[in-house]
Design a protein around this motif. Structure first.
Motif, PDB file in Angstrom:
ATOM      1  N   SER A 202      32.116   9.355  27.239  1.00 32.03           N
ATOM      2  CA  SER A 202      32.818   8.131  26.834  1.00 32.03           C
ATOM      3  C   SER A 202      32.564   7.825  25.363  1.00 32.03           C
ATOM      4  O   SER A 202      33.446   7.338  24.658  1.00 32.03           O
ATOM      5  CB  SER A 202      32.382   6.953  27.705  1.00 32.03           C
ATOM      6  OG  SER A 202      30.970   6.732  27.597  1.00 32.03           O
ATOM      7  N   LEU A 230      32.204   2.130  28.815  1.00 28.16           N
ATOM      8  CA  LEU A 230      33.304   2.922  29.361  1.00 28.16           C
ATOM      9  C   LEU A 230      34.641   2.412  28.833  1.00 28.16           C
ATOM     10  O   LEU A 230      35.654   2.423  29.531  1.00 28.16           O
ATOM     11  CB  LEU A 230      33.287   2.856  30.900  1.00 28.16           C
ATOM     12  CG  LEU A 230      32.057   3.488  31.587  1.00 28.16           C
ATOM     13  CD1 LEU A 230      32.034   3.136  33.060  1.00 28.16           C
ATOM     14  CD2 LEU A 230      32.054   4.996  31.396  1.00 28.16           C
ATOM     15  N   THR A 233      38.585   4.080  29.078  1.00 21.40           N
ATOM     16  CA  THR A 233      38.386   5.157  30.048  1.00 21.40           C
ATOM     17  C   THR A 233      39.488   5.120  31.092  1.00 21.40           C
ATOM     18  O   THR A 233      39.949   4.052  31.489  1.00 21.40           O
ATOM     19  CB  THR A 233      37.004   4.999  30.725  1.00 21.40           C
ATOM     20  OG1 THR A 233      35.985   5.099  29.729  1.00 21.40           O
ATOM     21  CG2 THR A 233      36.776   6.065  31.770  1.00 21.40           C
TER      22      THR A 233
END
Length: 349
Positions: A202, A230, A233
């Protein structure tokens, strides 16, 4: 002198030929092209020197036309000797200048060739590093797998052209090993190598040029992911039921159709995230940042959004039955308090 100036276009053509030949030689690296480039360089240099030492010199000295045969015959012996000496001097200067120019050209060509050779060598080394790191990911020892993950991180930092591939490899690794048992007895923790793959992947994706970190349909139910980064994502269809995502950064994440049933998202950052048709039944989103988030058709039944930031959020067709919106910031959202109550939400009056 008029005929001497005709040499100017020829000089320009010769220089253009040198540049073109040098470029082709540097691009293809063929021996024939290097020879042609060198020959063109020598020819152009000789032509330029001739123009400088003959037509240009005569012009600057005020001589507008070459001496006639009668004028040359009228020269005295000392004048003839002086002319011969000057011609010899000019010839020596021409040869010296030509050698210097040719040396510079071939030195530059050698530097270009060396640079390209080093670049090819470096690419070969990067390929070897990549192959070895991927091989380490298949090891039975967790410390070796960790080494492979961090080796890929280092390679992605060194080689931008390999970053997108490495991000995809780490995403695939995380999806495959998401439910691997962690060391010890805590079943909510991610295995250390899976956690590293998530963190490194990430992080690399967030640098740009690698696309989304693709965790589509990953199974992370019951996993502790507190304060994980994240952002941006791809989590479409992911199973995050009962996951602990408190304080996690999910800004701009694509979470359509994700299962977030009873997920703990206290203080999570979901600004700009897409949660279309996501199941957030019983999710705890107290003080979460959902500004500019998209939740069309999301199921928020029994969810807790107390003091959540829903500024600019889109909640069209979202299921708000028994949703707790106490103290939530609804400024700019496509939802009024009356509409929320009509859908069955609990709000401040």
């Amino acid at each position: 002198m008029r005929g001497s100036w005709v040499a100017l276009p020829a000089v320009a053509v010769a220089v253009a030929a040198v540049l073109g030949a040098g470029y082709e030689a540097g691009t293809t690296g063929g021996t024939t092209r290097w020879v042609w480039g060198g020959a063109a360089s020598v020819g152009a240099a000789a032509l330029v020197l001739w123009w400088l030492l003959v037509p240009a010199t005569r012009w600057l000295s005020g001589e507008r036309r070459p001496l006639t045969r009668a004028e040359r015959a009228a020269l005295t012996v000392p004048q003839r000797l002086e002319a011969v000496n000057q011609a010899r001097s000019a010839l020596m200067q021409s040869v010296t200048g030509l050698v210097v120019i040719v040396g510079v050209v071939f030195t530059a060509a050698g530097l270009v060739y060396t640079s390209k050779t080093l670049d090819v060598s470096r690419q070969g080394q990067d390929t070897d590093r990549y192959a070895k790191a991927v091989e380490e990911l298949g090891s039975e020892k967790v410390e070796v797998r960790l080494g492979g993950i961090y080796a890929l991180q280092r390679l992605a930092d060194d080689s931008a052209r390999d970053r997108a591939t490495i991000v995809r490899v780490l995403a695939a690794y995380a999806r495959t090993h998401a439910q691997d048992p962690a060391a010890g007895t805590d079943r909510t923790r991610l295995a250390i190598d899976t956690d590293a793959a998530l963190t490194v992947g990430s992080g690399l994706a967030s640098k740009g040029g690698s696309g989304y970190f693709d965790l589509t349909a990953i199974d992370l139910h019951h996993r502790a992911l507190t304060f994980h980064a994240l952002a941006f994502t791809q989590l479409a269809g992911a199973n995050l039921a009962d996951a602990d995502l408190a304080g996690a950064d999910l800004s701009g994440a694509l979470m359509n159709n994700a299962n977030l049933t009873r997920a703990a998202l206290t203080g999570a950052h979901l600004g700009g995230a897409y949660l279309g048709s996501a199941n957030l039944t019983g999710a705890y989103l107290a003080e979460a940042d959902l500004s500019r988030a998209f939740l069309p058709g999301a199921k928020l039944t029994d969810a807790f959004l107390t003091r959540a930031n829903l500024n600019g959020a889109r909640l069209k067709d979202a299921d708000l039955r028994r949703t707790d919106l106490t103290g939530a910031d609804l400024r700019g959202a496509d939802l009024t308090l009356e509409d929320a109550v009509r859908r069955g939400a609990r709000v401040d009056r």
